[in-house]
Motif scaffolding. Structure first.
Motif, PDB file in Angstrom:
ATOM      1  N   ALA A 204       0.821  -1.217   0.000  1.00 22.01           N
ATOM      2  CA  ALA A 204       0.000   0.000   0.000  1.00 22.01           C
ATOM      3  C   ALA A 204       0.849   1.259   0.000  1.00 22.01           C
ATOM      4  O   ALA A 204       0.465   2.280  -0.597  1.00 22.01           O
ATOM      5  N   GLU A 205       2.012   1.216   0.666  1.00 24.44           N
ATOM      6  CA  GLU A 205       2.838   2.418   0.790  1.00 24.44           C
ATOM      7  C   GLU A 205       3.817   2.587  -0.368  1.00 24.44           C
ATOM      8  O   GLU A 205       4.539   3.586  -0.413  1.00 24.44           O
ATOM      9  N   GLU A 206       3.857   1.651  -1.296  1.00 23.20           N
ATOM     10  CA  GLU A 206       4.814   1.720  -2.391  1.00 23.20           C
ATOM     11  C   GLU A 206       4.184   2.295  -3.650  1.00 23.20           C
ATOM     12  O   GLU A 206       3.038   1.966  -3.988  1.00 23.20           O
ATOM     13  N   PRO A 207       4.892   3.119  -4.391  1.00 29.92           N
ATOM     14  CA  PRO A 207       4.402   3.545  -5.703  1.00 29.92           C
ATOM     15  C   PRO A 207       4.407   2.354  -6.655  1.00 29.92           C
ATOM     16  O   PRO A 207       5.130   1.376  -6.442  1.00 29.92           O
ATOM     17  N   PRO A 208       3.615   2.409  -7.714  1.00 27.29           N
ATOM     18  CA  PRO A 208       3.505   1.256  -8.614  1.00 27.29           C
ATOM     19  C   PRO A 208       4.700   1.079  -9.537  1.00 27.29           C
ATOM     20  O   PRO A 208       4.761   0.103 -10.281  1.00 27.29           O
ATOM     21  N   TYR A 209       5.639   1.997  -9.517  1.00 27.65           N
ATOM     22  CA  TYR A 209       6.848   1.860 -10.328  1.00 27.65           C
ATOM     23  C   TYR A 209       8.000   2.566  -9.610  1.00 27.65           C
ATOM     24  O   TYR A 209       7.797   3.301  -8.642  1.00 27.65           O
ATOM     25  N   TYR A 210       9.195   2.316 -10.079  1.00 33.77           N
ATOM     26  CA  TYR A 210      10.388   2.907  -9.477  1.00 33.77           C
ATOM     27  C   TYR A 210      11.454   3.052 -10.547  1.00 33.77           C
ATOM     28  O   TYR A 210      11.355   2.469 -11.632  1.00 33.77           O
ATOM     29  N   GLN A 211      12.474   3.836 -10.237  1.00 34.37           N
ATOM     30  CA  GLN A 211      13.586   4.016 -11.164  1.00 34.37           C
ATOM     31  C   GLN A 211      14.846   3.363 -10.608  1.00 34.37           C
ATOM     32  O   GLN A 211      15.104   3.400  -9.404  1.00 34.37           O
ATOM     33  N   ALA A 212      15.599   2.763 -11.498  1.00 35.34           N
ATOM     34  CA  ALA A 212      16.881   2.152 -11.126  1.00 35.34           C
ATOM     35  C   ALA A 212      17.707   1.971 -12.386  1.00 35.34           C
ATOM     36  O   ALA A 212      17.161   1.793 -13.481  1.00 35.34           O
ATOM     37  N   ALA A 213      19.011   2.016 -12.237  1.00 37.62           N
ATOM     38  CA  ALA A 213      19.901   1.672 -13.343  1.00 37.62           C
ATOM     39  C   ALA A 213      19.941   0.160 -13.506  1.00 37.62           C
ATOM     40  O   ALA A 213      19.709  -0.593 -12.558  1.00 37.62           O
ATOM     41  N   ILE A 214      20.234  -0.291 -14.709  1.00 41.37           N
ATOM     42  CA  ILE A 214      20.383  -1.723 -14.962  1.00 41.37           C
ATOM     43  C   ILE A 214      21.749  -2.202 -14.496  1.00 41.37           C
ATOM     44  O   ILE A 214      21.878  -3.304 -13.946  1.00 41.37           O
ATOM     45  N   LEU A 215      22.768  -1.386 -14.687  1.00 38.43           N
ATOM     46  CA  LEU A 215      24.126  -1.733 -14.304  1.00 38.43           C
ATOM     47  C   LEU A 215      24.636  -0.771 -13.243  1.00 38.43           C
ATOM     48  O   LEU A 215      24.254   0.405 -13.214  1.00 38.43           O
ATOM     49  N   GLY A 216      25.514  -1.272 -12.382  1.00 41.36           N
ATOM     50  CA  GLY A 216      26.141  -0.428 -11.384  1.00 41.36           C
ATOM     51  C   GLY A 216      27.465  -1.030 -10.943  1.00 41.36           C
ATOM     52  O   GLY A 216      27.714  -2.225 -11.148  1.00 41.36           O
ATOM     53  N   ASN A 217      28.302  -0.209 -10.345  1.00 37.34           N
ATOM     54  CA  ASN A 217      29.579  -0.673  -9.817  1.00 37.34           C
ATOM     55  C   ASN A 217      29.841   0.110  -8.544  1.00 37.34           C
ATOM     56  O   ASN A 217      30.251   1.272  -8.584  1.00 37.34           O
ATOM     57  N   HIS A 218      29.550  -0.534  -7.410  1.00 40.26           N
ATOM     58  CA  HIS A 218      29.593   0.161  -6.125  1.00 40.26           C
ATOM     59  C   HIS A 218      30.660  -0.467  -5.235  1.00 40.26           C
ATOM     60  O   HIS A 218      30.658  -1.687  -5.010  1.00 40.26           O
ATOM     61  N   GLN A 219      31.603   0.343  -4.759  1.00 39.27           N
ATOM     62  CA  GLN A 219      32.684  -0.109  -3.888  1.00 39.27           C
ATOM     63  C   GLN A 219      33.448  -1.274  -4.532  1.00 39.27           C
ATOM     64  O   GLN A 219      33.868  -2.216  -3.857  1.00 39.27           O
ATOM     65  N   GLY A 220      33.604  -1.178  -5.853  1.00 45.61           N
ATOM     66  CA  GLY A 220      34.346  -2.198  -6.577  1.00 45.61           C
ATOM     67  C   GLY A 220      33.563  -3.448  -6.898  1.00 45.61           C
ATOM     68  O   GLY A 220      34.130  -4.423  -7.413  1.00 45.61           O
ATOM     69  N   HIS A 221      32.262  -3.450  -6.628  1.00 47.45           N
ATOM     70  CA  HIS A 221      31.422  -4.615  -6.883  1.00 47.45           C
ATOM     71  C   HIS A 221      30.476  -4.325  -8.049  1.00 47.45           C
ATOM     72  O   HIS A 221      29.587  -3.478  -7.940  1.00 47.45           O
ATOM     73  N   PHE A 222      30.655  -5.032  -9.146  1.00 44.10           N
ATOM     74  CA  PHE A 222      29.745  -4.913 -10.288  1.00 44.10           C
ATOM     75  C   PHE A 222      28.411  -5.573  -9.952  1.00 44.10           C
ATOM     76  O   PHE A 222      28.357  -6.598  -9.262  1.00 44.10           O
ATOM     77  N   ALA A 223      27.329  -5.007 -10.476  1.00 41.19           N
ATOM     78  CA  ALA A 223      26.001  -5.593 -10.296  1.00 41.19           C
ATOM     79  C   ALA A 223      25.141  -5.274 -11.506  1.00 41.19           C
ATOM     80  O   ALA A 223      25.250  -4.194 -12.098  1.00 41.19           O
ATOM     81  N   CYS A 224      24.291  -6.222 -11.858  1.00 42.02           N
ATOM     82  CA  CYS A 224      23.379  -6.061 -12.992  1.00 42.02           C
ATOM     83  C   CYS A 224      21.988  -6.479 -12.561  1.00 42.02           C
ATOM     84  O   CYS A 224      21.806  -7.559 -11.973  1.00 42.02           O
ATOM     85  N   ARG A 225      21.001  -5.636 -12.836  1.00 44.53           N
ATOM     86  CA  ARG A 225      19.607  -5.954 -12.530  1.00 44.53           C
ATOM     87  C   ARG A 225      18.773  -5.633 -13.771  1.00 44.53           C
ATOM     88  O   ARG A 225      18.303  -4.522 -13.957  1.00 44.53           O
TER      89      ARG A 225
END
Length: 373
Positions: A204-225
């Motif tokens: 109920a408290e969440e919007p129906p959509y959100y923004q995020a990058a597909i790729l990221g590299n944080h503190q030397g850690h690659f991630a893909c979503r």
């Protein structure tokens, strides 16, 4: 400046074909040790959310095997397959109980949909994948390459189909590095925000959509979503969200095409009794469509767990709207849904404490309730 990802290393399909150490056939002793834990849990008489890892006292060899999966999924190739669980002589209820216990030993289970279920049945229930609220697990459709909403996705295979239903996986690290070499201009766009639909499964408290990058590299850690079906749904469902540019569409198309290349994509057939564990941050997975059995008790049936792990990597800051927490050693991920009860939240908090993890995934709900008061 974007640079190639070198740790952990990506792999090509031929690497997995030539070295099949990713598939472990369990020994008789390991199976006996796993069953010891299952038998103990059967007699506990506890509800699902009252069970704790100690209720599943898997023997020494079983625990050693389970612990060996963590470096393989987290610092190694990004996935592991355990084969030979005797599901043909276990009831479905016993298989559920066992898989739940296996998950409790690894991390904190995460909710997976509108009904806040913590274990999903992956089988054809007549769903439509290509729809504004479509989810692939309840269809028999071929799926896009995607990541699930957790550190680890685990599948336990109870029954297989007549034909099809191959499991497809690809290293997002490999795909990233190929795209960096061939089309760095398009790769850059995948590091920028896209709008994702929650597929109608928001709390109920969440919007129906959100923004995020597909790729990221944080503190030397690659991630893909990468969940393109949810990006498409946002475009169809919400006229107020930014429209994809031609370049963004080209970048998504190129990434999908690289993932599907035969030299990048590894294909495997499931066997009844398999447990597959995949690190969603460095592996994308998919499935071919399938032809099912006519008899209801023979139809393809998998169980699915989403897990937050205490030793998983930190995640990009832009993913917080999706994961609710992005720090290492913190409970995160899942689709919250509408049925998170006090009993469920208490279970999550106890499991977080057991694994030594921070538990902050409901902070936004508390802020929402404060604003409503």
């Amino acid at each position: 400046m974007i640079t190639p990802i070198t740790a952990p290393r990506g792999w090509m399909a031929a690497d997995l074909q030539n070295d099949q150490s990713w598939a472990v056939r369990l020994s008789e002793q390991e199976l006996a040790d796993f069953e010891t834990g299952l038998q103990h849990a059967r007699h506990c008489g506890k509800s699902l959310y009252d069970l704790v890892p100690q209720d599943f006292p898997f023997g020494e060899s079983a625990m050693q095997r389970l612990k060996s999966c963590i470096p393989a999924t987290q610092q190694g190739r990004g996935f592991q397959m355990l084969r030979g669980f005797p599901v043909e002589r276990w009831s479905i209820e016993d298989s559920r109980l066992f898989f739940w216990g296996l998950g409790l030993h690894l991390g904190v289970p995460r909710p997976q949909g509108k009904q806040s279920q913590f274990m999903s049945d992956v089988r054809d229930a007549g769903g439509t994948y290509r729809s504004t609220q479509g989810r692939g697990y309840n269809t028999k459709s071929a799926l896009d390459f995607h990541a699930d909403g957790s550190d680890i996705v685990g599948l336990m295979v109870l029954r297989t189909s007549v034909s099809g239903g191959e499991s497809l996986i690809a290293s997002s690290i490999t795909a990233h590095n190929i795209m960096l070499e061939e089309r760095p201009d398009l790769l850059q766009l995948l590091y920028e925000p896209f709008t994702f639909s929650r597929q109608g499964e928001q709390a109920a408290e969440e919007p129906p959509y959100y923004q995020a990058a597909i790729l990221g590299n944080h503190q030397g850690h690659f991630a893909c979503r990468h969940i393109r079906n949810h990006i498409k749904s946002a475009q169809l469902s919400f006229p107020e969200v930014p429209r994809l540019s031609e370049k963004q569409i080209e970048a998504l198309d190129y990434f999908d095409a690289v993932l599907a290349r035969p030299e990048v994509c590894f294909r495997m057939n499931f066997e009844a009794g398999d447990v597959q564990l995949i690190n969603n941050h460095i592996i994308l997975h998919s499935r071919t469509d399938y032809v099912d059995h006519e008899e209801p008790d023979r139809k393809r049936h998998l169980l699915r767990l989403w897990l937050s792990l205490p030793d998983a990597q930190p995640l990009p800051a832009s993913w917080k709207s999706a994961y609710k927490d992005v720090d290492a050693c913190a409970v995160r991920g899942g689709f919250r849904g509408v049925n998170i009860t006090p009993e469920v939240e208490s279970f999550e908090e106890r499991m977080a404490a057991h694994h030594g993890m921070q538990f902050r995934v409901y902070q936004d709900r508390n802020e929402y309730e404060g604003a409503q008061a």
